[in-house]
Design a protein around this motif. Structure first.
Motif, PDB file in Angstrom:
ATOM      1  N   ILE A  84       1.052  -1.419  -0.360  1.00 19.42           N
ATOM      2  CA  ILE A  84       0.089  -0.240  -0.326  1.00 19.42           C
ATOM      3  C   ILE A  84       1.029   1.540   0.229  1.00 19.42           C
ATOM      4  O   ILE A  84       1.710   1.131   0.877  1.00 19.42           O
ATOM      5  N   VAL A  85       0.225   1.673  -1.654  1.00 21.59           N
ATOM      6  CA  VAL A  85       1.541   3.348  -0.764  1.00 21.59           C
ATOM      7  C   VAL A  85       1.151   4.555  -0.406  1.00 21.59           C
ATOM      8  O   VAL A  85       1.142   5.305   0.346  1.00 21.59           O
ATOM      9  N   GLY A  86      -0.522   4.068  -1.051  1.00 21.43           N
ATOM     10  CA  GLY A  86      -1.329   5.859  -0.336  1.00 21.43           C
ATOM     11  C   GLY A  86      -2.814   5.501  -0.060  1.00 21.43           C
ATOM     12  O   GLY A  86      -3.550   4.800  -1.176  1.00 21.43           O
ATOM     13  N   ILE A  87      -3.485   6.404   0.036  1.00 21.46           N
ATOM     14  CA  ILE A  87      -4.836   6.294  -0.156  1.00 21.46           C
ATOM     15  C   ILE A  87      -5.719   7.538   0.292  1.00 21.46           C
ATOM     16  O   ILE A  87      -5.397   8.760   0.998  1.00 21.46           O
ATOM     17  N   SER A  88      -6.380   7.884  -0.833  1.00 18.93           N
ATOM     18  CA  SER A  88      -7.097   8.795  -0.982  1.00 18.93           C
ATOM     19  C   SER A  88      -8.624   9.230  -0.800  1.00 18.93           C
ATOM     20  O   SER A  88      -9.531   8.840  -1.602  1.00 18.93           O
ATOM     21  N   GLU A  89      -9.407  10.084  -0.604  1.00 14.91           N
ATOM     22  CA  GLU A  89     -11.148  10.496  -1.023  1.00 14.91           C
ATOM     23  C   GLU A  89     -10.507  10.679  -2.065  1.00 14.91           C
ATOM     24  O   GLU A  89     -10.391  11.654  -3.174  1.00 14.91           O
ATOM     25  N   MET A  90     -12.312  10.486  -3.056  1.00 19.31           N
ATOM     26  CA  MET A  90     -12.013  10.778  -4.571  1.00 19.31           C
ATOM     27  C   MET A  90     -12.941  12.361  -4.703  1.00 19.31           C
ATOM     28  O   MET A  90     -12.915  13.365  -3.380  1.00 19.31           O
ATOM     29  N   ALA A  91     -13.568  12.542  -5.645  1.00 15.11           N
ATOM     30  CA  ALA A  91     -14.373  13.704  -6.062  1.00 15.11           C
ATOM     31  C   ALA A  91     -15.743  13.773  -5.120  1.00 15.11           C
ATOM     32  O   ALA A  91     -16.193  15.214  -4.963  1.00 15.11           O
ATOM     33  N   GLY A  92     -16.602  13.017  -4.169  1.00 12.28           N
ATOM     34  CA  GLY A  92     -17.952  13.339  -3.674  1.00 12.28           C
ATOM     35  C   GLY A  92     -17.954  11.871  -3.022  1.00 12.28           C
ATOM     36  O   GLY A  92     -16.930  11.252  -2.895  1.00 12.28           O
ATOM     37  N   ASP A  93     -19.710  11.228  -2.179  1.00 15.90           N
ATOM     38  CA  ASP A  93     -19.129  10.800  -1.511  1.00 15.90           C
ATOM     39  C   ASP A  93     -20.066  10.209  -2.268  1.00 15.90           C
ATOM     40  O   ASP A  93     -20.063   8.712  -1.678  1.00 15.90           O
ATOM     41  N   TYR A  94     -20.612   9.944  -3.664  1.00 12.83           N
ATOM     42  CA  TYR A  94     -20.922   8.568  -4.515  1.00 12.83           C
ATOM     43  C   TYR A  94     -19.753   7.789  -5.135  1.00 12.83           C
ATOM     44  O   TYR A  94     -19.504   7.151  -5.863  1.00 12.83           O
ATOM     45  N   PHE A  95     -18.000   8.793  -4.949  1.00 15.17           N
ATOM     46  CA  PHE A  95     -17.381   7.892  -4.843  1.00 15.17           C
ATOM     47  C   PHE A  95     -16.411   7.352  -3.911  1.00 15.17           C
ATOM     48  O   PHE A  95     -16.414   7.324  -2.934  1.00 15.17           O
ATOM     49  N   ALA A  96     -15.962   5.974  -4.707  1.00 15.89           N
ATOM     50  CA  ALA A  96     -15.717   5.325  -3.241  1.00 15.89           C
ATOM     51  C   ALA A  96     -13.796   5.356  -2.882  1.00 15.89           C
ATOM     52  O   ALA A  96     -13.105   6.659  -3.915  1.00 15.89           O
ATOM     53  N   TYR A  97     -13.509   5.201  -2.041  1.00 11.50           N
ATOM     54  CA  TYR A  97     -12.253   5.745  -1.798  1.00 11.50           C
ATOM     55  C   TYR A  97     -11.331   4.632  -2.964  1.00 11.50           C
ATOM     56  O   TYR A  97     -11.337   3.659  -2.621  1.00 11.50           O
ATOM     57  N   ARG A  98     -10.285   5.628  -3.080  1.00 13.68           N
ATOM     58  CA  ARG A  98      -8.803   5.060  -4.041  1.00 13.68           C
ATOM     59  C   ARG A  98      -7.747   4.382  -2.863  1.00 13.68           C
ATOM     60  O   ARG A  98      -7.221   5.589  -2.118  1.00 13.68           O
ATOM     61  N   VAL A  99      -6.912   3.285  -3.152  1.00 15.98           N
ATOM     62  CA  VAL A  99      -5.721   2.685  -3.010  1.00 15.98           C
ATOM     63  C   VAL A  99      -4.906   2.900  -3.203  1.00 15.98           C
ATOM     64  O   VAL A  99      -5.221   1.764  -4.265  1.00 15.98           O
ATOM     65  N   THR A 100      -3.943   3.459  -3.629  1.00 18.04           N
ATOM     66  CA  THR A 100      -2.482   3.232  -4.419  1.00 18.04           C
ATOM     67  C   THR A 100      -1.685   1.576  -3.422  1.00 18.04           C
ATOM     68  O   THR A 100      -1.394   1.773  -2.467  1.00 18.04           O
TER      69      THR A 100
END
Length: 598
Positions: free
Chosen positions: A95-111
């Protein structure tokens, strides 16, 4: 090309109150406006079209990728719960990082970096804590952003071409405004009953006048991007406390709890609205907790808390409001350029005006073509085709890279760039000689030749690089000898083979984090010091001098570490087994063995 003899917009033959000199100056400006819009349109349309769709590219990904779509339901789970779900879903990736996306209807993204050193995204439902799926790095968003930014070519070429379009836009804006009269009338007048030419002409003028503010914004940010590329001091420097960090000596480092990191960040920066974590990927790097703090126009990374990964000490707190002016402006350039600071409504406004600008370029070509009555493309339009073909070539290489292990089979870039430099020198001298030869023909033709020189120089570099560089990421046939895990270390060994299946002697050895005592995946703190390769036959060393150390190693963010070897082909043919012993900087050593194919 012959200078267009069309009268400027809004002028009439014999118009009272206008001197011949004024009419001539306006006609020259109009000729320049038409010339620039007509001849540079091939590249301009590509840049404007890709930039327009780049503004909503995350939303396009959301539409086509089910794993990015979630529905808000109750409270969000913790960051650590999401990371635990990713570890369970793919224990072999780092795991390199985790980030919130463009809104509540977007899943969080883990790189993550997988076992082949390839970057991928794993999406997690922040409302349930469940993994929704995996996505390659090369998404719609990445396609449009990279094509818009540098046309997939080397940045020294692609970024120069794209940012130079800001100059073309400024010329088009200035000449268009100087040759337009009665703005109020032109902004609201679209005549539908006088044919397609009048209709498109009215729409062209109206869209251009309504888009003045957008033109100015795109010109300013486009020039800023090029200044950032050429200059220094635009990004905040690495904090001194991080530069003074001691290198973490552990072979494999297990990251602390994400929830604990966020708690520490909130203590140091109470107003920080956390939007993501970026883990340390180098032996001397800190964990970053990033987010927003009041100002919605700055990038998320402008506000950050740097945390020591071992002691959990706060090394530095960066607040956007405290940044120097140039660095602060650099943090608002992206949000202003792509409209990403106000959610979907602002993005749609940017998308609409991006369509206006793209339509202005296309309609301008059509209107000029109707006046010229020419069915053929101009020389400069045809001259832009090699640049676009080069862009397509490099886009295909980038797509190939997204599916191949990073750094696999690199070609000798320094040699290639030396040859490209020679091409650039000759191209620059040629363009300069053309400009000097025709510099006395008037300022208008001088501007035209300057644009021609810029495109010629760019195409020279792009064509030379595309011609001389072999595909560095092409899939090469090789034997995968299998994966070995010893304690916290996981290793793979690959042998390159020729077309007839014979090992050539080139080998790729990749180490990464394996499993830690409790079964969880460790962070890839890989500090390889040296390694030795031995050849065995039926368990016996072939000879006493069979050991060979690697001739070149490449570090990849310390989460994986590829090593490229040149092994004696004769010994490969006579050996039945390869044994690799490698020593870490801590002094620990590991030995792994692979059976060779028959």
């Amino acid at each position: 090309m012959k200078v267009l003899k069309t009268l400027p917009v809004g002028s009439k033959p014999g118009e009272e109150g206008s001197s011949t000199k004024e009419r001539t100056a306006r006609r020259r400006l109009y000729d320049l406006h038409a010339w620039v819009g007509f001849h540079i349109a091939v590249i301009m349309v590509v840049v404007l079209f890709t930039g327009t769709f780049a503004t909503i590219s995350h939303e396009l990904d959301w539409l086509v990728q089910p794993d990015m779509r979630v529905s808000p339901d109750g409270e969000k789970v913790s960051y650590e719960q999401m990371l635990d779900a990713v570890r369970a879903y793919d224990p072999n990736s780092t795991i390199v990082g985790i980030s919130e996306m463009a809104g509540d209807y977007f899943a969080y993204r883990v790189t993550v970096i997988d076992g082949n050193a390839t970057q991928q995204f794993i999406h997690v439902n922040q409302w349930t804590g469940e993994v929704t799926g995996r996505t390659p790095y090369f998404t719609i968003q990445r396609f449009f952003r990279d094509l818009h930014r540098y046309l997939y070519m080397p940045k020294v070429v692609g970024l120069t071409v794209v940012c130079s379009m800001a100059i073309i836009l400024s010329i088009s804006l200035y000449t268009g405004l100087k040759t337009s009269r009665n703005w109020r009338t032109l902004m609201t007048r679209i005549r539908f009953s006088k044919g397609a030419r009048v209709l498109i002409g009215d729409a062209h003028k109206a869209a251009g006048l309504w888009s003045i503010w957008f033109f100015v914004l795109m010109i300013a940010t486009g020039l800023w991007y090029y200044a950032e590329y050429l200059g220094k001091g635009f990004e905040p420097p690495v904090p001194a406390a991080i530069q003074e960090m001691q290198e973490i000596p552990d072979d494999v480092f297990v990251a602390p709890s994400a929830d604990e990191l966020i708690r520490i960040a909130h203590t140091a920066f109470p107003e920080l609205d956390v939007r993501g974590l970026q883990f340390n990927t180098f032996p001397k790097s800190a964990i970053r907790v990033v987010g927003m703090a009041g100002n919605p126009i700055v990038r998320e990374r402008a506000n950050a808390v740097y945390i020591d990964p071992t002691s959990l000490e706060v090394l530095h707190v960066r607040r956007a409001r405290d940044l120097p002016t140039v660095q602060w402006l650099n943090q608002i350039a992206d949000p202003l350029h792509f409209g990403s600071f106000g959610g979907l409504p602002v993005k749609l406004i940017w998308f609409l005006f991006g369509l206006f600008m793209t339509g202005l370029s296309v309609s301008g070509v059509w209107l000029t073509w109707k006046r010229l009555k020419s069915l053929g493309a101009s020389r400069l339009q045809l001259g832009a085709l090699p640049l676009l073909l080069t862009s397509v070539l490099f886009a295909s290489l980038t797509f190939g890279l997204s599916k191949q292990p990073i750094l696999a089979g690199l070609s000798p870039f320094p040699t290639v760039w030396f040859i490209v430099g020679i091409f650039l020198a000759f191209g620059a001298l040629f363009c300069l000689s053309r400009l000097v030869k025709r510099s006395k023909t008037g300022p208008l033709l001088g501007v035209k030749n300057a644009v021609l020189a810029l495109l010629s120089l760019s195409m020279t570099a792009g064509a030379a690089h595309a011609t001389l560089t072999q595909n560095p990421f092409a899939e090469r046939p090789e034997y995968a000898l299998g994966q070995r895990i010893v304690g916290p270390i996981r290793a793979d060994l690959f042998l390159k083979k020729s077309a007839d299946g014979v090992p050539t002697g080139e080998a790729r050895f990749v180490i990464a984090s394996g499993t830690v005592g409790d079964g969880s995946t460790g962070r890839g703190r890989l500090n390889l010091k040296s390694m030795t390769v031995s050849f065995l036959r039926n368990g016996e060393a072939i000879d006493s001098d069979s050991d060979k150390k690697p001739n070149k190693t490449f570090r990849l963010a310390a989460v994986t570490q590829p090593v490229y070897l040149k092994l004696p082909a004769a010994k490969l043919k006579s050996a039945t087994e390869i044994q690799v012993t490698f020593e870490m900087r801590t002094g620990t050593s590991h030995t792994m063995a692979w059976m060779l194919p028959d």
